[in-house]
Scaffold this motif. Structure first.
Motif, PDB file in Angstrom:
ATOM      1  N   LEU A 131      26.049   9.911  63.198  1.00 41.83           N
ATOM      2  CA  LEU A 131      27.419  10.210  63.630  1.00 41.83           C
ATOM      3  C   LEU A 131      27.503  10.353  65.152  1.00 41.83           C
ATOM      4  N   LEU A 132      26.447  10.813  65.779  1.00 36.89           N
ATOM      5  CA  LEU A 132      26.404  10.832  67.242  1.00 36.89           C
ATOM      6  C   LEU A 132      26.298   9.411  67.771  1.00 36.89           C
ATOM      7  N   THR A 176      23.467  14.027  59.740  1.00 41.29           N
ATOM      8  CA  THR A 176      24.678  13.209  59.539  1.00 41.29           C
ATOM      9  C   THR A 176      24.410  11.828  58.948  1.00 41.29           C
ATOM     10  N   PHE A 177      23.368  11.697  58.138  1.00 42.99           N
ATOM     11  CA  PHE A 177      23.190  10.462  57.385  1.00 42.99           C
ATOM     12  C   PHE A 177      24.143  10.452  56.197  1.00 42.99           C
ATOM     13  N   PRO A 178      24.787   9.305  55.922  1.00 36.01           N
ATOM     14  CA  PRO A 178      25.625   9.205  54.719  1.00 36.01           C
ATOM     15  C   PRO A 178      24.806   9.474  53.462  1.00 36.01           C
ATOM     16  N   ASP A 190      29.930   9.064  48.792  1.00 37.88           N
ATOM     17  CA  ASP A 190      30.020   7.780  48.104  1.00 37.88           C
ATOM     18  C   ASP A 190      30.185   8.101  46.625  1.00 37.88           C
ATOM     19  N   ARG A 191      31.398   7.948  46.121  1.00 38.76           N
ATOM     20  CA  ARG A 191      31.695   8.337  44.739  1.00 38.76           C
ATOM     21  C   ARG A 191      30.869   7.552  43.728  1.00 38.76           C
ATOM     22  N   ARG A 192      30.465   6.341  44.110  1.00 34.81           N
ATOM     23  CA  ARG A 192      29.707   5.521  43.168  1.00 34.81           C
ATOM     24  C   ARG A 192      28.301   6.066  42.930  1.00 34.81           C
ATOM     25  N   GLY A 213      16.301   4.191  61.184  1.00 36.15           N
ATOM     26  CA  GLY A 213      17.519   3.463  61.523  1.00 36.15           C
ATOM     27  C   GLY A 213      18.736   4.287  61.854  1.00 36.15           C
ATOM     28  N   GLY A 214      18.581   5.542  62.260  1.00 33.65           N
ATOM     29  CA  GLY A 214      19.741   6.384  62.543  1.00 33.65           C
ATOM     30  C   GLY A 214      20.614   5.871  63.663  1.00 33.65           C
TER      31      GLY A 214
END
Length: 524
Positions: A500-501, A475-477, A366-368, A13-14
Motif C-alpha cells: 500500500l505504501l 498491507t498485503f491483500p 477478496d470474497r471469493r 514482490g511487495g
C-alpha cells in the motif's frame, strides 16, 4: 502501453505489487512488471505465483487459484491447467543471484545474462522504471550492533556493495525513473573510506562515473535524487536537489501503513526529464486493531505437551495470579471468560463465513477466498504462554508494553542476562505486545525466528502474530499467498516493502511519466 518495470532484489514482490495495482480512470494498468529477480527460491515461488495471478483481470481470476490456496490442488497442477499464463509468470519471475555470488550458488547469474534479459523484455523501450531494495543486512543498525561492527568492510562482506548491481543497471540501461529502498541504518553506515549513504547518492546521481560506458552503450545522463516526503532544501550548481539525509526516510505510519516502519526510499529521475515529483500526502495513524481485529481468533499451540484446547485452557488455569492490581485483575477476568466452545490454532487455509476489516476493505478483502490463508498460530513453551497472558494484559491496561522490571518474579525468564536486563535495561523489552490502539512496531524478518517481539494484543489468545496478521500489517491483500514453510513465509513478509505504501509511491512516479509525455494513457 503500460510502463515496464524491472524489479531486482524483489523478495516476495511487495514493491511490485503496489505499482501493479495502480490504474488510470479507464481501469487500465499504469505499470506492468516485465522482469523481477529474486535469489531466494521460496520467495521466488511466491513471486511467480503472484505473477501468475496478475496474468488475469481482477474479475477473471480462475477458480483453480482459489483451489490452490485452499490446498485442494498443488501449484504444479495449477500451472498445468493454465499453461499460457504459467509460462508468462515463469518468464517474468527469475530466480537469480546478482552480484558476485558464491561459485556453488546454483542460481548465480552473470551481468551479461542480466543485460540480455533486460534488453529482451524491454524491446528497445526507454520509458521504463527500475525498482528494488538491495539486501540491507549489512547496513542494519541491529545487525551491526549484534556483529559489533562499527566500520563495514566491503572485502569481507559482499552485501555492503550489492547496491552496485543496481547502479550497474542504471549505467548500462538508463531507465527513465528508479525507486530504491533500504533500511534507515544505511544513513549511519560507513567504511574506512567514507559514509556509505553519501557515496551511494553520488554514485546514483552519476552511474556512468562508476561504470564507464563501453563501445555501443547508451550514455547515461545521470539522475536527480528526490525524497518522496519532503521538498528539496535547495538545488546545487548542477541543478540537483539537496536534502539532509534524514529527509529520505519515509515513516510508514504517517502514510496509512499500520506499523512504525521507517525506511530510506530514493526516487531518481533521469536528468533529461526535468520534473520534480509530488510528495506523499500524510494520513492519520492506522491502529493494528483496524486490520487484524476481525480475523478469526486463534490460540497458541503447546510445544511440550499433548495439544488440545482443553490442555491449553488448563495450562492457563495453572497460572497463579497474585494481587489486585489492574493487570492481575485483567488476567483473572480473561481466564474467567475463556469459553467452553473451543477455538483452534488455524491453518494454511481457514474457512470463514464472513470476512470483515475496518480499514480499506477494497484493498484487502477478496470474497471469493471464503476464508483466510496463512493464518495459523505457532506453538510456545508453557512458561512463555503464561508470560504472553501477562504481557498482553499489561498492554491492554497500561497502553504500553512492559519492561522486564514490570514482570512478576515468578514470570521472569530463566536467562543468564535477565538481571542485566532489569538493572541496565539491556534488551528489557524482549517480550513486546503490539498495542491494538496503535500502529504496530516494524514487522521485520526477525519475526521468523522470535515471536516474543510480536505478541498479539488480545490476552485471550496468548500467542504471537500469525503470518496473515503480519501480512495485513504489511498491507498485503488477503489473496496474496506466501509459499514455503511458515518460517520462510514470515521471512518473506518481514523483508517486503508494504504494497500500500508502494501504491502511493506509484502514483507520484506515474505522474512523472505523464508530465514527461511518456505515459500514453488517461491522467492518474
Amino acid at each position: 502501453m503500460a510502463i515496464p518495470i524491472i524489479d531486482i532484489f524483489a523478495g516476495p514482490g511487495g514493491l511490485g505489487e503496489g505499482f501493479s495495482a495502480l490504474k488510470n480512470d479507464e481501469g487500465e494498468n499504469i505499470f506492468k512488471i516485465a522482469l523481477s529477480i529474486e535469489k531466494d527460491p521460496l520467495a521466488h515461488l511466491t513471486l511467480t505465483l503472484r505473477s501468475f495471478y496478475r496474468q488475469f483481470g481482477a474479475d477473471e481470476i480462475p477458480e483453480d487459484y482459489y483451489e490452490l490456496v485452499k490446498g485442494n490442488i498443488d501449484v504444479k497442477e495449477l500451472y498445468r491447467r493454465w499453461p499460457e499464463q504459467a509460462a508468462h509468470a515463469h518468464a517474468e519471475a527469475w530466480c537469480g543471484t546478482l552480484g558476485d555470488p558464491d561459485e556453488k550458488d546454483a542460481n548465480a547469474v552473470s551481468d551479461e545474462q542480466v543485460d540480455d534479459k533486460i534488453r529482451t523484455v524491454l524491446r528497445g523501450r526507454t520509458d521504463w522504471l527500475l525498482i528494488g531494495g538491495p539486501p540491507c543486512q549489512a547496513y542494519s543498525i541491529v545487525g551491526r550492533s549484534r556483529r559489533k561492527e562499527k566500520i563495514l568492510n566491503e572485502d569481507t562482506d559482499k552485501r555492503v556493495g550489492l547496491y552496485k548491481q543496481y547502479l550497474r543497471i542504471l549505467a548500462k540501461h538508463s531507465p527513465a525513473v528508479f525507486v530504491m529502498e533500504n533500511v534507515k541504518g544505511i544513513l549511519s553506515a560507513e567504511t574506512s573510506q567514507d559514509k556509505i549513504f553519501s557515496r551511494i547518492l553520488q554514485d546514483l546521481s552519476n552511474p556512468q562515473g562508476y561504470y564507464p560506458a563501453a563501445d555501443g552503450d547508451v550514455i547515461c545522463p545521470g539522475y536527480r535524487i528526490y525524497s518522496l516526503v519532503a521538498a528539496p532544501e535547495r538545488f546545487d550548481e548542477n541543478g540537483r536537489p539537496v536534502y539532509k539525509p534524514g529527509k529520505f526516510v519515509i515513516q510508514a505510519e504517517k502514510y496509512g501503513i499500520p506499523q512504525t516502519r521507517h525506511r530510506v526510499i530514493l526516487l531518481g529521475v533521469r536528468n533529461d526529464i526535468d520534473i520534480q515529483p509530488a510528495v506523499l500526502q500524510e494520513q492519520e495513524e492506522v491502529p493494528i486493531k483496524s486490520v487484524i481485529g476481525k480475523l478469526p481468533r486463534l490460540r497458541s499451540g503447546l510445544s511440550k505437551r499433548a495439544d488440545s484446547y482443553e490442555a491449553w485452557k488448563a495450562l492457563l488455569g495453572e497460572l497463579a495470579i497474585a494481587g489486585t492490581n489492574p493487570v492481575a485483575l485483567s488476567m483473572s477476568e480473561t481466564l474467567k471468560k475463556l469459553e467452553d466452545t473451543p477455538f483452534g490454532k488455524g491453518k494454511d487455509y481457514l474457512s470463514t463465513e464472513h470476512q470483515e476489516i475496518d480499514y480499506k476493505g477494497g484493498w484487502y478483502l477478496d470474497r471469493r477466498l471464503a476464508g483466510v490463508v496463512n493464518h495459523a498460530s505457532r506453538s510456545h513453551m508453557d512458561s512463555d504462554i503464561h508470560r504472553y497472558l501477562f504481557v498482553s494484559s499489561f498492554g491492554k491496561v497500561k497502553a504500553h508494553s512492559p519492561k522486564l522490571s514490570d514482570f512478576p518474579e515468578s514470570l521472569l525468564p530463566a536467562h543468564n542476562n535477565v538481571k542485566e536486563g532489569i538493572d541496565d535495561k539491556k534488551f528489557a523489552d524482549r517480550f513486546r505486545v503490539q498495542l491494538e490502539g496503535k500502529a504496530s512496531k516494524t514487522i521485520t524478518s526477525h519475526i521468523s525466528k522470535d515471536g516474543h517481539y510480536y505478541i498479539h494484543p488480545d490476552p485471550s489468545q496468548c500467542r504471537s502474530l500469525s503470518v496473515r496478521e503480519a501480512a495485513r500489517i504489511q498491507t498485503f491483500p488477503d489473496n496474496y499467498f506466501f509459499c514455503g514453510p511458515r518460517t520462510s513465509q514470515f521471512h518473506q513478509v518481514g523483508n517486503a516493502v508494504p504494497p500500500l505504501l508502494a501504491y502511493q509511491i506509484a502514483g507520484s512516479v506515474g505522474e512523472i511519466f505523464r508530465q514527461a509525455g511518456l505515459l500514453q494513457l488517461a491522467e492518474l
